[in-house]
Design a protein around this motif. Structure first.
Motif, PDB file in Angstrom:
ATOM      1  N   ALA A   1       0.844  -1.193  -0.067  1.00 53.86           N
ATOM      2  CA  ALA A   1      -0.052  -0.050   0.046  1.00 53.86           C
ATOM      3  C   ALA A   1       0.837   1.236  -0.087  1.00 53.86           C
ATOM      4  O   ALA A   1       0.638   2.191  -0.704  1.00 53.86           O
ATOM      5  CB  ALA A   1      -1.010  -0.083   1.326  1.00 53.86           C
ATOM      6  N   ALA A   2       1.757   1.227   0.922  1.00 55.74           N
ATOM      7  CA  ALA A   2       2.803   2.474   1.003  1.00 55.74           C
ATOM      8  C   ALA A   2       3.550   2.657  -0.410  1.00 55.74           C
ATOM      9  O   ALA A   2       3.500   3.719  -1.070  1.00 55.74           O
ATOM     10  CB  ALA A   2       3.755   2.408   1.989  1.00 55.74           C
ATOM     11  N   LEU A   3       4.089   1.459  -1.109  1.00 56.71           N
ATOM     12  CA  LEU A   3       4.831   1.643  -2.344  1.00 56.71           C
ATOM     13  C   LEU A   3       3.712   2.005  -3.478  1.00 56.71           C
ATOM     14  O   LEU A   3       4.185   2.786  -4.402  1.00 56.71           O
ATOM     15  CB  LEU A   3       5.451   0.403  -2.554  1.00 56.71           C
ATOM     16  N   ALA A   4       2.611   1.644  -3.426  1.00 55.19           N
ATOM     17  CA  ALA A   4       1.609   2.190  -4.423  1.00 55.19           C
ATOM     18  C   ALA A   4       1.487   3.613  -4.106  1.00 55.19           C
ATOM     19  O   ALA A   4       1.382   4.265  -5.089  1.00 55.19           O
ATOM     20  CB  ALA A   4       0.263   1.358  -4.349  1.00 55.19           C
ATOM     21  N   ALA A   5       1.325   4.204  -3.057  1.00 55.72           N
ATOM     22  CA  ALA A   5       1.186   5.691  -2.921  1.00 55.72           C
ATOM     23  C   ALA A   5       2.494   6.206  -3.313  1.00 55.72           C
ATOM     24  O   ALA A   5       2.401   7.514  -3.780  1.00 55.72           O
ATOM     25  CB  ALA A   5       1.099   5.833  -1.334  1.00 55.72           C
ATOM     26  N   PHE A   6       3.476   5.639  -3.278  1.00 59.00           N
ATOM     27  CA  PHE A   6       4.915   6.320  -3.682  1.00 59.00           C
ATOM     28  C   PHE A   6       4.996   6.603  -5.182  1.00 59.00           C
ATOM     29  O   PHE A   6       5.093   7.570  -5.829  1.00 59.00           O
ATOM     30  CB  PHE A   6       6.136   5.300  -3.076  1.00 59.00           C
ATOM     31  N   VAL A   7       4.544   5.438  -5.938  1.00 63.56           N
ATOM     32  CA  VAL A   7       4.399   5.338  -7.199  1.00 63.56           C
ATOM     33  C   VAL A   7       3.612   6.504  -7.740  1.00 63.56           C
ATOM     34  O   VAL A   7       3.745   7.109  -8.983  1.00 63.56           O
ATOM     35  CB  VAL A   7       4.483   3.975  -8.099  1.00 63.56           C
ATOM     36  N   ASP A   8       2.413   6.517  -7.347  1.00 64.56           N
ATOM     37  CA  ASP A   8       1.201   7.379  -7.658  1.00 64.56           C
ATOM     38  C   ASP A   8       1.778   8.753  -7.377  1.00 64.56           C
ATOM     39  O   ASP A   8       1.515   9.698  -8.552  1.00 64.56           O
ATOM     40  CB  ASP A   8       0.123   7.150  -6.911  1.00 64.56           C
ATOM     41  N   LEU A   9       2.586   9.109  -6.341  1.00 60.74           N
ATOM     42  CA  LEU A   9       3.088  10.517  -5.943  1.00 60.74           C
ATOM     43  C   LEU A   9       4.230  10.859  -7.247  1.00 60.74           C
ATOM     44  O   LEU A   9       4.459  11.827  -7.851  1.00 60.74           O
ATOM     45  CB  LEU A   9       3.643  10.645  -4.741  1.00 60.74           C
ATOM     46  N   LEU A  10       4.904   9.487  -7.578  1.00 59.86           N
ATOM     47  CA  LEU A  10       6.326  10.108  -8.615  1.00 59.86           C
ATOM     48  C   LEU A  10       5.694  10.081 -10.004  1.00 59.86           C
ATOM     49  O   LEU A  10       6.269  10.659 -10.848  1.00 59.86           O
ATOM     50  CB  LEU A  10       7.089   8.437  -8.129  1.00 59.86           C
TER      51      LEU A  10
ATOM     52  N   ALA B   1       6.043  -3.152 -12.343  1.00 62.36           N
ATOM     53  CA  ALA B   1       6.620  -4.589 -12.465  1.00 62.36           C
ATOM     54  C   ALA B   1       7.279  -5.238 -11.118  1.00 62.36           C
ATOM     55  O   ALA B   1       7.241  -5.981 -10.949  1.00 62.36           O
ATOM     56  CB  ALA B   1       7.877  -4.753 -13.508  1.00 62.36           C
ATOM     57  N   THR B   2       7.337  -4.117 -10.293  1.00 59.12           N
ATOM     58  CA  THR B   2       7.534  -4.566  -8.749  1.00 59.12           C
ATOM     59  C   THR B   2       6.608  -5.344  -7.889  1.00 59.12           C
ATOM     60  O   THR B   2       6.922  -6.133  -7.129  1.00 59.12           O
ATOM     61  CB  THR B   2       7.930  -3.229  -7.891  1.00 59.12           C
ATOM     62  N   ALA B   3       5.469  -5.374  -8.696  1.00 55.81           N
ATOM     63  CA  ALA B   3       4.292  -6.156  -8.275  1.00 55.81           C
ATOM     64  C   ALA B   3       4.759  -7.610  -7.898  1.00 55.81           C
ATOM     65  O   ALA B   3       4.357  -8.369  -7.009  1.00 55.81           O
ATOM     66  CB  ALA B   3       3.098  -5.854  -8.836  1.00 55.81           C
ATOM     67  N   TRP B   4       5.352  -7.947  -9.055  1.00 55.55           N
ATOM     68  CA  TRP B   4       5.786  -9.619  -9.149  1.00 55.55           C
ATOM     69  C   TRP B   4       7.158  -9.746  -8.654  1.00 55.55           C
ATOM     70  O   TRP B   4       7.321 -11.054  -8.209  1.00 55.55           O
ATOM     71  CB  TRP B   4       5.676  -9.923 -10.686  1.00 55.55           C
TER      72      TRP B   4
ATOM     73  N   THR C   1      -3.174  -5.894  -3.174  1.00 56.01           N
ATOM     74  CA  THR C   1      -3.367  -4.750  -2.704  1.00 56.01           C
ATOM     75  C   THR C   1      -2.695  -3.523  -3.511  1.00 56.01           C
ATOM     76  O   THR C   1      -3.243  -2.609  -3.800  1.00 56.01           O
ATOM     77  CB  THR C   1      -2.510  -4.494  -1.289  1.00 56.01           C
ATOM     78  N   PHE C   2      -1.500  -3.943  -4.067  1.00 58.60           N
ATOM     79  CA  PHE C   2      -0.703  -2.909  -4.831  1.00 58.60           C
ATOM     80  C   PHE C   2      -1.632  -2.744  -6.019  1.00 58.60           C
ATOM     81  O   PHE C   2      -1.670  -1.589  -6.543  1.00 58.60           O
ATOM     82  CB  PHE C   2       0.876  -3.437  -5.223  1.00 58.60           C
ATOM     83  N   ARG C   3      -1.979  -3.603  -6.707  1.00 57.38           N
ATOM     84  CA  ARG C   3      -2.878  -3.500  -8.067  1.00 57.38           C
ATOM     85  C   ARG C   3      -4.164  -2.651  -7.710  1.00 57.38           C
ATOM     86  O   ARG C   3      -4.366  -2.002  -8.603  1.00 57.38           O
ATOM     87  CB  ARG C   3      -3.070  -4.928  -8.559  1.00 57.38           C
ATOM     88  N   ALA C   4      -4.828  -2.720  -6.411  1.00 54.75           N
ATOM     89  CA  ALA C   4      -6.050  -2.124  -6.246  1.00 54.75           C
ATOM     90  C   ALA C   4      -5.665  -0.954  -6.111  1.00 54.75           C
ATOM     91  O   ALA C   4      -6.568   0.109  -6.314  1.00 54.75           O
ATOM     92  CB  ALA C   4      -6.661  -2.762  -5.017  1.00 54.75           C
ATOM     93  N   GLN C   5      -4.663  -0.304  -5.783  1.00 54.20           N
ATOM     94  CA  GLN C   5      -4.255   0.901  -5.280  1.00 54.20           C
ATOM     95  C   GLN C   5      -3.577   1.795  -6.388  1.00 54.20           C
ATOM     96  O   GLN C   5      -3.518   3.180  -6.308  1.00 54.20           O
ATOM     97  CB  GLN C   5      -3.714   1.108  -3.934  1.00 54.20           C
ATOM     98  N   VAL C   6      -2.954   1.169  -7.189  1.00 53.40           N
ATOM     99  CA  VAL C   6      -2.069   2.054  -8.308  1.00 53.40           C
ATOM    100  C   VAL C   6      -3.112   2.439  -9.483  1.00 53.40           C
ATOM    101  O   VAL C   6      -4.080   1.857  -9.612  1.00 53.40           O
ATOM    102  CB  VAL C   6      -0.938   1.355  -8.756  1.00 53.40           C
ATOM    103  N   ALA C   7      -2.662   3.611  -9.780  1.00 55.41           N
ATOM    104  CA  ALA C   7      -3.622   4.226 -10.862  1.00 55.41           C
ATOM    105  C   ALA C   7      -3.161   3.944 -12.241  1.00 55.41           C
ATOM    106  O   ALA C   7      -2.307   4.338 -13.008  1.00 55.41           O
ATOM    107  CB  ALA C   7      -3.446   5.728 -10.929  1.00 55.41           C
ATOM    108  N   ALA C   8      -3.461   2.652 -12.557  1.00 60.56           N
ATOM    109  CA  ALA C   8      -3.125   1.890 -13.742  1.00 60.56           C
ATOM    110  C   ALA C   8      -4.154   1.256 -14.574  1.00 60.56           C
ATOM    111  O   ALA C   8      -4.904   0.206 -14.018  1.00 60.56           O
ATOM    112  CB  ALA C   8      -2.082   0.896 -13.421  1.00 60.56           C
ATOM    113  N   ASP C   9      -4.249   1.432 -16.041  1.00 62.66           N
ATOM    114  CA  ASP C   9      -5.393   0.682 -16.682  1.00 62.66           C
ATOM    115  C   ASP C   9      -5.121  -0.612 -16.982  1.00 62.66           C
ATOM    116  O   ASP C   9      -3.699  -1.153 -16.461  1.00 62.66           O
ATOM    117  CB  ASP C   9      -5.580   1.455 -17.888  1.00 62.66           C
ATOM    118  N   ASP C  10      -5.743  -1.532 -17.498  1.00 64.36           N
ATOM    119  CA  ASP C  10      -5.244  -3.057 -17.880  1.00 64.36           C
ATOM    120  C   ASP C  10      -4.101  -2.945 -18.913  1.00 64.36           C
ATOM    121  O   ASP C  10      -3.184  -3.727 -18.621  1.00 64.36           O
ATOM    122  CB  ASP C  10      -6.598  -3.491 -18.337  1.00 64.36           C
TER     123      ASP C  10
END
Length: 291
Positions: free
Chosen positions: A122-131, A230-233, A243-252
Motif C-alpha cells: 500500500a505504501a509503495l503504491a502511494a509512492f509510485v502514484d506521487l512519482l 513490475a515490482t508487483a511480481w 493490494t498494490f494492484r488495487a491502489q495504483v492508478a493503472a489501466d489494464d
C-alpha cells in the motif's frame, strides 16, 4: 550476468581523502564500506550520512542525474517515504574521475529475498502514484527503462532462448503478448526505473513491516510507468500484489505491460551470479506466470 568489474577501486582511504579535500568538516567521521554494487560503492559516514560513488564509467552519468533531479523528486514523495537526495556534492579529484554524493543514511533493510506484504504494498503504491507525474522535457532519457517493450524484444527473447531461464517458453509467450500491446500514449512520467526488492527498504514494526525508504535512483528517467509497476511480481507476496494492484492508478494495458517488464527483469535477475538475485528472479518468474 556477472557483476561488472570496478574500473576504479573505491576504499575508505580514498573516500576520506576526497572528504578532506572538499568537505573537511565531515572527514573525521567513521567510514565503513557497506555496499559494493553493480554501479556504485556506498560508504557509511558516521551514523546519519553515506557517501555514494560510481565504480565504473557507465554509472558516472547516472549519479549526475541523481544530483540534478532527486531533490525535486524527494520533495514530491516525502509524504510517503524518504529517498536519498544528495546533501553534499563531490567532484572529480585526487585521481578519482567522477562526481559523487553525500546522502542521508536511511534506516531499514532491503526486502530482498523476503516477499513483502500488503502494508508495504500500500505504501509503495502511494509512492509510485506521487512519482508518476509528467516529467519536464529535459528529464534524463534511459534507452533501457520505461521504453516501448518492443524495443527490448531482441534482448529479452535472446536471453530466454539461451540462458537456461526456468519456464522460458511460457515467459516468451507472455512477453510477446505484452510487447504487442499499444505503447504508452500519455506524457512521459517520472519513473524510478529500477524498482526491485533490493532497492526497497523496510523496518520491522508491530503488525508487519513498514516501508522505510526507496533507494538507488541511478536509472531515474521519464517514460512509461509500467516499468515501475513490475515490482508487483518481484517484491510482494500474492496478497501484497493484490493490494498494490488495487491502489495504483493503472489501466489494464499498463498492467499487462508491467507484467512484460516483470518478465524482462525477473529473467535478468535469474542470470545473475548473486544467489539472492537469482532467488528473487525465480520468485518473479513464478509469480508473473501463475497469478
Amino acid at each position: 550476468m556477472p557483476t561488472p568489474a570496478a574500473e576504479v577501486a573505491v576504499d575508505v582511504p580514498l573516500v576520506r581523502a576526497l572528504l578532506a579535500d572538499q568537505h573537511p568538516d565531515l572527514a573525521g567521521r567513521p567510514l565503513r564500506v557497506v555496499a559494493n554494487g553493480w554501479d556504485n560503492v556506498v560508504v557509511r559516514l558516521g551514523d546519519d550520512l553515506a557517501v555514494r560513488l560510481p565504480r565504473r564509467t557507465a554509472a558516472a552519468r547516472l549519479i549526475e542525474h541523481e544530483q540534478r533531479w532527486l531533490p525535486e523528486i524527494a520533495r514530491r514523495v516525502a509524504p510517503v517515504v524518504p529517498v536519498p537526495a544528495p546533501v553534499r556534492l563531490g567532484r572529480a579529484a585526487l585521481g578519482y574521475p567522477w562526481s559523487w554524493s553525500v546522502v542521508r543514511w536511511l534506516p531499514g533493510e532491503v526486502v530482498g529475498e523476503r516477499a513483502a506484504g500488503p502494508g508495504v504494498a500500500a505504501a509503495l503504491a502511494a509512492f509510485v502514484d506521487l512519482l508518476h507525474v509528467p516529467a519536464p522535457s529535459e528529464a534524463p532519457v534511459n534507452p533501457y527503462r520505461a521504453v516501448p517493450l518492443a524495443t527490448r524484444s531482441d534482448a529479452v527473447l535472446d536471453r530466454l532462448a539461451t540462458a537456461a531461464v526456468p519456464r522460458a517458453r511460457e515467459l516468451a509467450a507472455l512477453w510477446r503478448t505484452a510487447a504487442a500491446l499499444p505503447t504508452h500514449t500519455g506524457p512521459p512520467v517520472w519513473v524510478h526505473g529500477d524498482l526491485h526488492p533490493f532497492n526497497v527498504l523496510v523496518e520491522r514494526a508491530p503488525g508487519g513491516d513498514r516501508l522505510s525508504a526507496v533507494v538507488d535512483f541511478g536509472d531515474v528517467t521519464a517514460g512509461d510507468p509500467a516499468v515501475d509497476l513490475a515490482t508487483a511480481w518481484l517484491t510482494f507476496d500474492r496478497e501484497g500484489r493484490r493490494t498494490f494492484r488495487a491502489q495504483v492508478a493503472a489501466d489494464d494495458a499498463t498492467w499487462t505491460r508491467a507484467r512484460g517488464w516483470a518478465v524482462s527483469i525477473a529473467s535478468a535477475l535469474w542470470t545473475s551470479d548473486d544467489s539472492a538475485f537469482r532467488t528473487v528472479g525465480r520468485r518473479g518468474i513464478d509469480a508473473t506466470l501463475d497469478d
